[in-house]
Design an enzyme around this catalytic site. Structure first.
Site, PDB file in Angstrom:
ATOM      1  N   CYS A   1       0.800  -1.227   0.000  1.00 44.75           N
ATOM      2  CA  CYS A   1       0.000   0.000   0.000  1.00 44.75           C
ATOM      3  C   CYS A   1       0.830   1.273   0.000  1.00 44.75           C
ATOM      4  CB  CYS A   1      -0.957  -0.003   1.195  1.00 44.75           C
ATOM      5  SG  CYS A   1      -2.311  -1.191   1.027  1.00 44.75           S
TER       6      CYS A   1
ATOM      7  N   TYR B   1      10.355  -4.963  -2.700  1.00 40.45           N
ATOM      8  CA  TYR B   1      11.226  -4.275  -1.746  1.00 40.45           C
ATOM      9  C   TYR B   1      12.051  -5.272  -0.933  1.00 40.45           C
ATOM     10  CZ  TYR B   1       8.088  -0.400  -2.819  1.00 40.45           C
ATOM     11  OH  TYR B   1       7.366   0.555  -3.478  1.00 40.45           O
TER      12      TYR B   1
ATOM     13  N   MET C   1       9.103  -4.407   4.083  1.00 42.93           N
ATOM     14  CA  MET C   1       8.053  -3.406   4.260  1.00 42.93           C
ATOM     15  C   MET C   1       7.541  -3.525   5.680  1.00 42.93           C
ATOM     16  SD  MET C   1       6.303  -0.902   3.203  1.00 42.93           S
ATOM     17  CE  MET C   1       5.147  -0.051   4.287  1.00 42.93           C
ATOM     18  N   GLU C   2       7.580  -2.402   6.397  1.00 46.12           N
ATOM     19  CA  GLU C   2       7.371  -2.377   7.836  1.00 46.12           C
ATOM     20  C   GLU C   2       5.899  -2.394   8.242  1.00 46.12           C
ATOM     21  OE1 GLU C   2       7.755   1.926   6.368  1.00 46.12           O
ATOM     22  OE2 GLU C   2       8.671   0.003   5.929  1.00 46.12           O
TER      23      GLU C   2
ATOM     24  N   HIS D   1      16.425  -2.410  10.100  1.00 46.69           N
ATOM     25  CA  HIS D   1      15.777  -1.247   9.482  1.00 46.69           C
ATOM     26  C   HIS D   1      14.267  -1.301   9.701  1.00 46.69           C
ATOM     27  CE1 HIS D   1      15.552   2.053   6.488  1.00 46.69           C
ATOM     28  NE2 HIS D   1      14.386   1.499   6.186  1.00 46.69           N
ATOM     29  N   GLU D   2      13.679  -2.469   9.428  1.00 46.61           N
ATOM     30  CA  GLU D   2      12.220  -2.585   9.536  1.00 46.61           C
ATOM     31  C   GLU D   2      11.758  -2.481  10.987  1.00 46.61           C
ATOM     32  OE1 GLU D   2      10.980  -2.210   6.738  1.00 46.61           O
ATOM     33  OE2 GLU D   2      12.792  -2.733   5.627  1.00 46.61           O
TER      34      GLU D   2
ATOM     35  N   HIS E   1      11.511   1.080  12.107  1.00 49.63           N
ATOM     36  CA  HIS E   1      10.301   1.762  11.650  1.00 49.63           C
ATOM     37  C   HIS E   1       9.170   1.688  12.673  1.00 49.63           C
ATOM     38  CE1 HIS E   1      10.921   3.434   7.733  1.00 49.63           C
ATOM     39  NE2 HIS E   1      11.349   2.304   7.200  1.00 49.63           N
TER      40      HIS E   1
ATOM     41  N   GLU F   1      12.344   7.701   6.611  1.00 46.22           N
ATOM     42  CA  GLU F   1      13.480   6.892   6.160  1.00 46.22           C
ATOM     43  C   GLU F   1      14.820   7.432   6.627  1.00 46.22           C
ATOM     44  OE1 GLU F   1      13.005   4.079   5.287  1.00 46.22           O
ATOM     45  OE2 GLU F   1      11.005   4.001   4.415  1.00 46.22           O
TER      46      GLU F   1
ATOM     47  N   ASP G   1       5.974   8.002  -5.987  1.00 50.04           N
ATOM     48  CA  ASP G   1       6.854   6.910  -6.402  1.00 50.04           C
ATOM     49  C   ASP G   1       7.872   7.361  -7.440  1.00 50.04           C
ATOM     50  OD1 ASP G   1       6.760   4.571  -5.008  1.00 50.04           O
ATOM     51  OD2 ASP G   1       5.162   3.662  -6.179  1.00 50.04           O
TER      52      ASP G   1
ATOM     53  N   TYR H   1      16.587   8.162   2.379  1.00 50.40           N
ATOM     54  CA  TYR H   1      17.250   7.253   3.305  1.00 50.40           C
ATOM     55  C   TYR H   1      18.641   7.779   3.680  1.00 50.40           C
ATOM     56  CZ  TYR H   1      13.803   3.715   1.754  1.00 50.40           C
ATOM     57  OH  TYR H   1      12.662   3.027   1.466  1.00 50.40           O
TER      58      TYR H   1
ATOM     59  N   MET I   1      13.145  -4.340  -6.370  1.00 55.68           N
ATOM     60  CA  MET I   1      13.558  -3.279  -7.286  1.00 55.68           C
ATOM     61  C   MET I   1      15.032  -2.926  -7.139  1.00 55.68           C
ATOM     62  SD  MET I   1      10.263  -0.755  -7.667  1.00 55.68           S
ATOM     63  CE  MET I   1      10.032  -0.413  -5.923  1.00 55.68           C
TER      64      MET I   1
END
Length: 649
Positions: free
Chosen positions: A140, A285, A288-289, A313-314, A317, A336, A395, A403, A598
């Site tokens: 989302c 990715y 995703m958190e 990292h996650e 978040h 980020e 996006d 980041y 990606m």
């Protein structure tokens, strides 16, 4: 809580006047039609007088019925003209006389669409690990929740939710499982893929719409050992074929990372559950958190735990992003930048100060690549705080800039103030002040100055005033406003080896022993450093790939960087051969698994495109359906099938 600044440029909703405080989902997943059918009931709080309607964001959903306070208003609601980025606004009239502080319930019966819904990816069973059942997962962030459910799709609105999900396959959401129990029989003991089971979830912590997540497939759970004294639980979800590998990869570190995070920020983890879901390889990715349920790429399953730090990292978040949230896309760097800064500080706590410096160094290449990319495309995306126009797709600006430029900005502030002893007490106050809120850059900066006005001295205030705020927040260019130096200890062996390869003509001088004692991250640093020199001769590239086992490595980070070295000169005699090999690896012709992240697929398609446009475009068109809709949009920009500006992360 909403910020008091201007409205979100990516939303058509009237969330300043009325906003969702809680919503209830009643969904049924239809794998045959590839749609989610059901309803959402919004419990809304009124903020202004004489409000006449509520406006929701939607995108390619089919509205069936609408009820306000239980009364049908099918004849009164309307759906606006579709905007390419923002979708269609859903206008629903409200009863007269609503006053600030009052509440109203709105229920919408609807279904998603396929292929219109960018929030969902439906995978055939052949695209999964086990190849026995289909799979569904959502993404989302940043503005795709509106394709999953009619909502006020802005991070300025946070709401609690509950959900009932009926599916023939186990279903997960970004919430706490109520029933059936996660550690009970798979699919409540029913036949997976045949029998319907209703899964019930509850999310008691208000979250923004981009953290709403769903996944459904042939999934099972393996809990991690519970830490003594902790109220939260943690474990991993995955397909049966990889659940043991996934559990082994993450079991030693996940709970340790979360406990270290709690201690660093000075606040307990508040979401109750911290689970990981290892997704199929199409996930775009690294992670995703999503609240309670972090989605991670299967490329982390290396069998040696070398890439598990992505989880740091996650986890971070949970406080910076999920806890303190950016008010809109213009302030995304607050999510980020802070997360990357704290993640790297945890590297120092968990490992050593040298690891912190090395992680900043490792991120610098992607940062400078992104800044150079935008120098040719759209310079405003080099900024930390971006002035998005109404309806502009955030996006298009997705890259490592928020980041790494953000993390370096915070590191610069830390150093300017006098180090961690001065900065960390402020960080804890920042979390305490804004947890649960959505904020802007201006609110963050005001709090920073306010903190040192109250608790600092003249030296700290003068130090803050000496910072070139405009250069950091609004400056463009291919370098940072201030040259940054990092601890190079862990990079020395990597850099020396890269220099040897750049200068040595006789490849017989190299052996596999060159990289003994180097971990995967140091080998990545070696390959990145190689890219700062002139392209290697073809014979050197061939030897490099064979000698160090890079050309067949199962570590995607190493494969990516090897191909980047091999394709540094797009006109070399073997560039087309390497471009073909790189794309074959990406689309899964080598092992049956697409590399949908990606970070991997976009650089490889771009590099191949520089070698031969037709090779890149033809291979993409052949395997287009294997990639997530978000990845498809951006790859098509990269290889000039459509116009756009984004880079990869």
């Amino acid at each position: 809580m909403m910020s008091a600044e201007t409205t979100d440029p990516t939303s058509q909703s009237n969330y300043r006047q009325i906003s969702t405080k809680h919503f209830s989902l009643d969904w049924s997943i239809d794998f045959h039609e590839k749609v989610i059918k059901g309803s959402i009931t919004h419990e809304l709080s009124v903020h202004t007088s004489d409000i006449k309607e509520v406006i929701f964001d939607t995108s390619d959903v089919v509205i069936k019925r609408v009820y306000v306070e239980g009364e049908s208003c099918d004849a009164q609601y309307s759906l606006g003209e579709k905007h390419e980025v923002m979708g269609s606004a859903l206008y629903i009239p409200l009863p007269a006389g609503l006053q600030p502080g009052s509440s109203v319930k709105v229920t919408i019966e609807y279904n998603t669409t396929e292929p219109g819904c960018k929030a969902l990816q439906w995978l055939d069973k052949a695209q999964t690990h086990g190849k026995t059942h289909p799979y569904l997962f959502s993404q989302c962030q940043p503005i795709y929740a509106r394709g999953l459910l009619p909502c006020q799709d802005t991070p300025s609105v946070k709401a609690t939710y509950e959900a009932r999900i009926t599916s023939v396959l186990p279903a997960l959401m970004s919430a706490i499982r109520v029933s059936p129990p996660a550690e009970g029989p798979v699919h409540d003991g029913k036949i997976v893929g045949e029998d319907e089971v209703t899964y019930v979830y509850n999310q008691p912590v208000p979250i923004p719409s981009y953290l709403i997540a769903i996944a459904s497939g042939n999934l099972c759970y393996h809990a991690f050992d519970k830490l003594e004294g902790k109220d939260w639980t943690s474990g991993v979800w995955a397909e049966p074929d990889i659940i043991n590998d996934a559990w082994w990869e993450f079991k030693e570190d996940t709970t340790r990372f979360l406990a270290a995070e709690e201690e660093l920020v000075g606040m307990p983890y508040k979401f109750g559950v911290y689970d990981l879901l290892v997704l199929p390889p199409a996930f775009p990715y690294g992670g995703m958190e999503n609240a309670c349920l972090t989605f991670v790429t299967p490329t982390l399953l290396t069998g040696d735990r070398t890439l598990v730090d992505v989880v740091v990292h996650e986890i971070t978040h949970s406080y910076f992003g999920n806890g303190i949230t950016h008010a809109d896309a213009s302030h995304f760097w607050l999510n980020e930048g802070w997360t990357t800064y704290i993640e790297r500080l945890l590297q120092q706590i968990l490992h050593s100060p040298a690891h912190r410096g090395f992680s900043f160094l490792s991120g610098s290449k992607d940062l400078y690549d992104a800044l150079k990319f935008y120098e040719q495309r759209n310079k405003k995306y080099q900024k930390l705080q971006i002035e998005f126009e109404k309806g502009e797709n955030p996006d298009d600006a997705y890259s490592s800039v928020p980041y790494d430029k953000g993390a370096n900005f915070l590191l610069h502030i830390e150093r300017t103030l006098g180090g961690l002893d001065v900065f960390l007490p402020y960080m804890k106050d920042y979390v305490k002040t804004f947890i649960g809120k959505s904020i802007t850059t201006e609110m963050w900066k005001d709090h920073l100055f306010g903190y040192y006005t109250r608790f600092g001295g003249e030296d700290e205030l003068e130090a803050l005033k000496s910072i070139d705020w405009d250069a950091w927040l609004f400056g463009t260019g291919v370098t940072l406003p201030v040259p940054m130096e990092y601890d190079m200890t862990l990079a020395q062996q990597s850099y020396k080896l890269a220099e040897r390869w750049s200068k040595t003509k006789d490849i017989s001088e190299f052996s596999a022993a060159d990289i003994s004692g180097m971990d995967a991250n140091q080998i990545c640093a070696f390959l990145e450093r190689l890219q700062s020199f002139d392209p290697l001769p073809v014979a050197h590239i061939d030897a490099l790939g064979d000698l160090y086992g890079l050309v067949k490595s199962h570590n995607a980070e190493l494969r990516l960087r090897f191909y980047e070295v091999a394709l540094l000169d797009p006109k070399s005699v073997k560039s087309e051969l390497y471009a073909t090999a790189a794309l074959s690896w990406i689309v899964g012709e080598e092992d049956g698994m697409v590399k949908g992240r990606m970070k991997f697929c976009r650089p490889m398609f771009r590099a191949a495109f520089s070698v031969n446009k037709a090779i890149a475009q033809d291979k993409y068109q052949e395997h287009k359906s294997s990639f997530h809709p978000i990845a498809r949009d951006l790859i098509e920009q990269d290889i000039e099938l459509t116009k756009g500006h984004g880079t990869n992360v």
